[in-house]
Each structure stands twice: as C-alpha cells, then as structure tokens.
Design a protein around this motif. Sequence first.
Motif, PDB file in Angstrom:
ATOM      1  N   VAL A 266     -55.065   1.838 -56.957  1.00  0.00           N
ATOM      2  CA  VAL A 266     -54.548   2.497 -58.159  1.00  0.00           C
ATOM      3  C   VAL A 266     -53.113   2.912 -57.836  1.00  0.00           C
TER       4      VAL A 266
ATOM      5  N   ILE B 189     -60.740  10.311 -62.483  1.00  0.00           N
ATOM      6  CA  ILE B 189     -59.613   9.829 -61.684  1.00  0.00           C
ATOM      7  C   ILE B 189     -59.254  10.808 -60.568  1.00  0.00           C
TER       8      ILE B 189
ATOM      9  N   ASP C 195     -61.398   0.883 -55.699  1.00  0.00           N
ATOM     10  CA  ASP C 195     -60.768   1.338 -54.467  1.00  0.00           C
ATOM     11  C   ASP C 195     -59.498   2.091 -54.866  1.00  0.00           C
ATOM     12  N   VAL C 196     -59.463   3.401 -54.626  1.00  0.00           N
ATOM     13  CA  VAL C 196     -58.350   4.217 -55.098  1.00  0.00           C
ATOM     14  C   VAL C 196     -57.024   3.756 -54.504  1.00  0.00           C
TER      15      VAL C 196
ATOM     16  N   LEU D  34     -62.324   9.693 -58.091  1.00  0.00           N
ATOM     17  CA  LEU D  34     -61.616   8.759 -57.207  1.00  0.00           C
ATOM     18  C   LEU D  34     -60.777   9.467 -56.154  1.00  0.00           C
ATOM     19  N   ARG D  35     -60.455  10.719 -56.410  1.00  0.00           N
ATOM     20  CA  ARG D  35     -59.553  11.491 -55.542  1.00  0.00           C
ATOM     21  C   ARG D  35     -58.166  10.850 -55.495  1.00  0.00           C
ATOM     22  N   TYR D  36     -57.706  10.410 -56.641  1.00  0.00           N
ATOM     23  CA  TYR D  36     -56.377   9.797 -56.738  1.00  0.00           C
ATOM     24  C   TYR D  36     -55.292  10.817 -56.431  1.00  0.00           C
TER      25      TYR D  36
END
Length: 342
Positions: A234, A292, A230-231, A296-298
Amino acid sequence: MDVYKPAIFSISLGRAVVHSLDLKIDQAAAKGFRGIELAYEDLEFAAKTSFKTDEPSLAELSATTANIRARCDKLGLEVITLQPFLGYDGLLDRDAHALMIEKIHVWFQLAKILGTDMILVPANFLPADQVTGDMELIAADLRELADLGLREDPPVRFAYENLCWSTHVSTWEAAWAVVQLVDRPNFGLCLDTFNIAGRVWADPAAPDGRTPDADMVLKKSLERLVRDVDVRKVFFVQVVDAERMDSPLVEGHPFHVAGQPPRMNWSRNARTFMYEEDRGAYLPVEKIAEAIFDGLRYRGWVSMELFSRTLFEKGPHVVEDHARRGFESWKKLQAKFHLDKQ
C-alpha cells in the motif's frame, strides 16, 4: 515510511483549471499540510500560462516544474506523487499503448525534477470497446510500466488505484489481484476510501444512495482487505467522503452526463472531506479507515483528496476554504485513530 503525514490533492477537473497552482501550494502549506499530490494537468496549465502557449514543449514543462519544486521546497512541502497517468492499462489499440509508453518517459523526467518517486495510475475507465477485460493483458501492460520505472535512477514506483467506475478494475479486490499479477517491487496500491465505498456500499443512482445489502457487503470486503493485503504494497492512502444525492443521479439530474457512469459524475461533482456531514457526507469512511489504520496498520502518506463543483467557484477564498476544511478533516481523523502517536 514509518509515520503518518497529511497531504492534500492539488485539484483540477477536466480541462477547467480555475485556480493557480501557486495559490494551491501556498494554501496547502499555510494550513499545515506537509505534502501534495500534484496533477500533471496543473503543471501543464502553469506552463501554458507562463510561456503563453497552447502546447508547451518539454523544456517549458521542465522549467515550470523546476519552479514548482522550488516553491514547494521553500514552503516545506513534499510532492508525494505525480498523477493521474490516465487511460493506460488494457488498451485494445496497441498504437495508442505505444504512445502512452512514450508519454511515461516525459513523466519520469518531471517526477525526477519534482523529487517524487511515485506516479499514480488509475485503473482504466474508457468504454468497454476500447479496453480489454483480460487481467493477464492488463497486468502485462502495468508490468511493462513497472519495469521501465525500475530502470530509472532513482527507481519510480507506481500506485495503482481502482476507481469505482473503472471499466474492469473497479474494486480494491480487483486492483490487488492486478498488483499480485504484476509482481514488481515498485508496483503497489493506492487505497481510496471513496472508491472503496463508492463501489460496494454506495450507489448515487439508487433512491437511498446505497447498494443492496450495503453494510454486509462492505463488512466482508474490509475483512478480506485486512486478511489478504500486504501493507507493504500500500503506497499511499486517500481519505474522502461524498454527498448523498437528493434524487437519484440518472437522466435529468443536474450532474448527469450522457454516456458517462453515474459514479464518475458523482465523483467529479459531489465529494466532501471526511466528517462533513453538514455538507451531506454519508459514506462509511470511518469503517474503511479503521480497516486501513488499525487492521492493516498502515503508516505513510494520507491524502485528503477532493473533487467538487465547489472548486469551480472563483476567488482566492475558494482555495483557502478548501485547504482549511481539508486540514480540519485530517485533524479529526488523526485524533480518532491516534495517528499522531504511532
């Protein structure tokens, strides 16, 4: 956070703090960074120097920290995290655990002065006879830390980082499992490209610097990262590469230290910034960054972290050169993944 911001690690290795914290802060700002990770050891060394003492008091630490905060504010730098809170989770010696709980309250005070709400906690790398492999106990220890952080005003977050030489939590998968067991809103991950690659893809003690089936193992690991994490958990990202060793890092190698894992000695001596192939960088950092940033689209802080023997060199040019290199690396990363447009 909804934007990417570049940060740099305020470096200190062991007890050998070679360059002043003021110089590091000044150069980080001069080269274009917007934030720094601040090492407790740098704060402590600055307090020792300022007050000419080997054991600075809390008042002296606090005064030094306030001066550092003022300097960062003046230069437009944000302290993104105080770190590293070492040797905490899973201690078999519960008296030592109690002492660490006392210590974290000091860190809370310093974090508040610095204006940061985050403390970095690396997974324990003490010898196996000092730390448990019981994930439930590790999670319970970290849950205790998180609950104490939630009582602070403002609440303190903890970013948990697997180190590729940690005793029991050496992969991002293990760290993510711990984060899920802790199950607190203020407890999440620090994803580090070196520590991800350094566990499943690279091996400084191997003749070719790689683990068996390195590419396939990493590919599957990154697929799991994008699928499972789950981003929102992060909390920040560290981007760094490392040198391929000319010879295996085993006994007889210049970096070898008896009783210490090869990956730890590699980490402390031979990291590079991303895109520094001319300095021996060889890790598949772009593949990890793709997982990442695109997978994840961090969004959030990106720290260009570095440990290296080169930082032991003396002279102000050393800090300036590393800050320049770090920002050049960030600009290439930014362009590759269009981080300025998201």
